[in-house]
Design an enzyme around this catalytic site. Structure first.
Site, PDB file in Angstrom:
ATOM      1  N   SER A 144      -3.582 -11.864   7.718  1.00  0.00           N
ATOM      2  CA  SER A 144      -4.538 -11.529   6.651  1.00  0.00           C
ATOM      3  C   SER A 144      -5.745 -12.431   6.830  1.00  0.00           C
ATOM      4  CB  SER A 144      -3.881 -11.800   5.296  1.00  0.00           C
ATOM      5  OG  SER A 144      -4.850 -11.865   4.274  1.00  0.00           O
ATOM      6  N   TYR A 157       1.064 -16.725  -0.990  1.00  0.00           N
ATOM      7  CA  TYR A 157       0.576 -15.755   0.000  1.00  0.00           C
ATOM      8  C   TYR A 157      -0.255 -16.461   1.076  1.00  0.00           C
ATOM      9  CZ  TYR A 157      -1.433 -11.282   1.621  1.00  0.00           C
ATOM     10  OH  TYR A 157      -1.819 -10.196   2.365  1.00  0.00           O
TER      11      TYR A 157
HETATM   12  P1  NAD Z   1       2.207  -2.038   0.673  1.00  0.00           P
HETATM   13  O1  NAD Z   1       2.661  -2.569  -0.651  1.00  0.00           O
HETATM   14  O2  NAD Z   1       1.557  -0.708   0.746  1.00  0.00           O
HETATM   15  O3  NAD Z   1       3.418  -2.051   1.706  1.00  0.00           O
HETATM   16  C1  NAD Z   1       4.335  -3.119   1.781  1.00  0.00           C
HETATM   17  C2  NAD Z   1       5.563  -2.646   2.511  1.00  0.00           C
HETATM   18  O4  NAD Z   1       6.507  -3.737   2.559  1.00  0.00           O
HETATM   19  C3  NAD Z   1       6.292  -1.472   1.820  1.00  0.00           C
HETATM   20  O5  NAD Z   1       6.782  -0.589   2.788  1.00  0.00           O
HETATM   21  C4  NAD Z   1       7.438  -2.161   1.104  1.00  0.00           C
HETATM   22  O6  NAD Z   1       8.554  -1.329   0.862  1.00  0.00           O
HETATM   23  C5  NAD Z   1       7.767  -3.248   2.116  1.00  0.00           C
HETATM   24  N1  NAD Z   1       8.566  -4.330   1.544  1.00  0.00           N
HETATM   25  C6  NAD Z   1       8.308  -5.115   0.476  1.00  0.00           C
HETATM   26  N2  NAD Z   1       9.340  -5.938   0.235  1.00  0.00           N
HETATM   27  C7  NAD Z   1      10.273  -5.683   1.199  1.00  0.00           C
HETATM   28  C8  NAD Z   1      11.557  -6.215   1.495  1.00  0.00           C
HETATM   29  N3  NAD Z   1      12.123  -7.192   0.775  1.00  0.00           N
HETATM   30  N4  NAD Z   1      12.212  -5.695   2.558  1.00  0.00           N
HETATM   31  C9  NAD Z   1      11.693  -4.695   3.297  1.00  0.00           C
HETATM   32  N5  NAD Z   1      10.478  -4.173   3.067  1.00  0.00           N
HETATM   33  C10 NAD Z   1       9.779  -4.659   2.018  1.00  0.00           C
HETATM   34  O7  NAD Z   1       1.258  -3.175   1.248  1.00  0.00           O
HETATM   35  P2  NAD Z   1       0.200  -3.221   2.459  1.00  0.00           P
HETATM   36  O8  NAD Z   1      -1.112  -3.540   1.857  1.00  0.00           O
HETATM   37  O9  NAD Z   1       0.331  -2.063   3.371  1.00  0.00           O
HETATM   38  O10 NAD Z   1       0.682  -4.549   3.174  1.00  0.00           O
HETATM   39  C11 NAD Z   1       1.265  -4.582   4.450  1.00  0.00           C
HETATM   40  C12 NAD Z   1       0.989  -5.929   5.067  1.00  0.00           C
HETATM   41  O11 NAD Z   1      -0.430  -6.095   5.223  1.00  0.00           O
HETATM   42  C13 NAD Z   1       1.458  -7.132   4.233  1.00  0.00           C
HETATM   43  O12 NAD Z   1       2.012  -8.114   5.082  1.00  0.00           O
HETATM   44  C14 NAD Z   1       0.184  -7.636   3.598  1.00  0.00           C
HETATM   45  O13 NAD Z   1       0.247  -8.984   3.280  1.00  0.00           O
HETATM   46  C15 NAD Z   1      -0.802  -7.354   4.699  1.00  0.00           C
HETATM   47  N6  NAD Z   1      -2.203  -7.304   4.296  1.00  0.00           N
HETATM   48  C16 NAD Z   1      -2.618  -6.385   3.390  1.00  0.00           C
HETATM   49  C17 NAD Z   1      -3.950  -6.382   3.020  1.00  0.00           C
HETATM   50  C18 NAD Z   1      -4.480  -5.410   2.019  1.00  0.00           C
HETATM   51  O14 NAD Z   1      -5.616  -5.589   1.579  1.00  0.00           O
HETATM   52  N7  NAD Z   1      -3.747  -4.379   1.644  1.00  0.00           N
HETATM   53  C19 NAD Z   1      -4.850  -7.290   3.583  1.00  0.00           C
HETATM   54  C20 NAD Z   1      -4.376  -8.210   4.514  1.00  0.00           C
HETATM   55  C21 NAD Z   1      -3.042  -8.203   4.871  1.00  0.00           C
END
Ligand code: NAD
Length: 262
Positions: A144, A157
């Site tokens: 991130s 985080y």
């Molecule tokens: P999201 O909430 O859409 O998806 C998260 C996923 O993780 C889901 O499939 C959920 O079921 C799974 N998950 C959560 N807890 C779990 C567990 N205990 N076991 C198995 N699976 C689990 O979120 P996203 O935005 O797509 O995030 C995905 C990654 O990208 C994360 O690591 C997040 O930190 C990172 N990220 C997101 C952003 C953003 O702005 N959305 C920015 C930077 C980094």
């Protein structure tokens, strides 16, 4: 575009958001897929079946809970048993929680460190022996912008994401002579359920309206004033899987609309 025919990709947290976009991008290049994550069984089955029918590859779902090391090892074993190998591992599952540190719930700290950081350690630990044996592998961690800079009220985080940047570099050095690369991708704000869900707590922590959180907190961080898309993040991951990216390892690749340039 990378040709991943005959390869297998395991993507954690791929029932939603960025993870689902990774899974679909790898499938579009011919890889068989292990999706993983939580959700309603019917929704997960719909996404799994769509990957198979849209891209003519195989897709299975591992219900492994990323807080449970034994289940993470089972997820890698499931990929190897079903398809014969796990060639690409994307550690992507993640959660968020927003709170001032003195009120930050201890169980939320533990859950974020487990899901956003330790799960990558367990997955890599289980997948590397097979990659070394076959002499090829791609490990991609979703970090991130918060692996490079901090924001207030996100202590767990930001700590987990800085940790994953360090883990990425360490693993890259260890596997460098085995044709295995390990990189992290650092998106800025991507409009997914993870971002949407943190808006009410950010409103509370900062005393702002929803529109103010979107414009003055989220997009304020990004000079382009636009959200990154999941598909853009997935396209970068797909590039990392190709031969052209064979010498890219140990890096932290920003895709953040200029956020960390400031
Ligand atoms: P999201 O909430 O859409 O998806 C998260 C996923 O993780 C889901 O499939 C959920 O079921 C799974 N998950 C959560 N807890 C779990 C567990 N205990 N076991 C198995 N699976 C689990 O979120 P996203 O935005 O797509 O995030 C995905 C990654 O990208 C994360 O690591 C997040 O930190 C990172 N990220 C997101 C952003 C953003 O702005 N959305 C920015 C930077 C980094």
């Amino acid at each position: 575009m990378a040709n991943l025919t005959g390869k297998t990709a395991v993507v954690t947290g791929s029932t939603s958001g960025i993870g689902l976009a990774y899974a679909r991008a790898f499938a579009s290049a011919g890889a068989n897929i292990v999706i993983n994550g939580m959700g309603a069984p019917a929704d997960i089955e719909k996404e799994r079946a769509a990957i198979e029918s849209d891209f003519k590859v195989k897709a299975i779902h591992s219900p492994a809970d990323m807080t449970k090391p034994a289940e993470i090892a089972e997820m890698i074993a499931l990929g190897e048993k079903t398809y014969g190998s796990v060639d690409i591992l994307v550690n992507n599952a993640g959660i968020q929680f927003v709170s001032p540190i003195e009120e930050f719930p201890i169980e939320k700290w533990d859950a974020i460190i487990a899901i956003n950081l330790s799960s990558a350690f367990h997955g890599i630990r289980a997948a590397v022996p097979g990659m070394k044996k076959r002499g090829w592998g791609r490990i991609i961690n979703t970090a991130s912008a918060h692996s490079l800079v901090a924001s207030p009220f996100k202590s767990a985080y930001v700590s987990a994401k800085h940790g994953i940047a360090g883990l990425t570099k360490t693993v890259a050095l260890e596997v460098a002579t085995h044709k295995i690369t390990c990189n992290c991708i650092s998106p800025g704000y991507v409009w997914t359920p993870l971002v949407e869900k943190q808006i009410p707590d950010t409103m509370k922590a900062r005393g702002l309206t929803k529109e103010q959180v979107i414009n003055d907190v989220l997009l304020e961080a990004q000079p382009t004033k636009e959200f990154v898309t999941s598909e853009q993040v997935a396209a970068l991951a797909l590039f990392l899987c190709g031969d052209d990216a064979a010498q890219i390892t140990g890096t932290n690749l920003s895709i953040d609309g200029g956020w960390t340039a400031e």
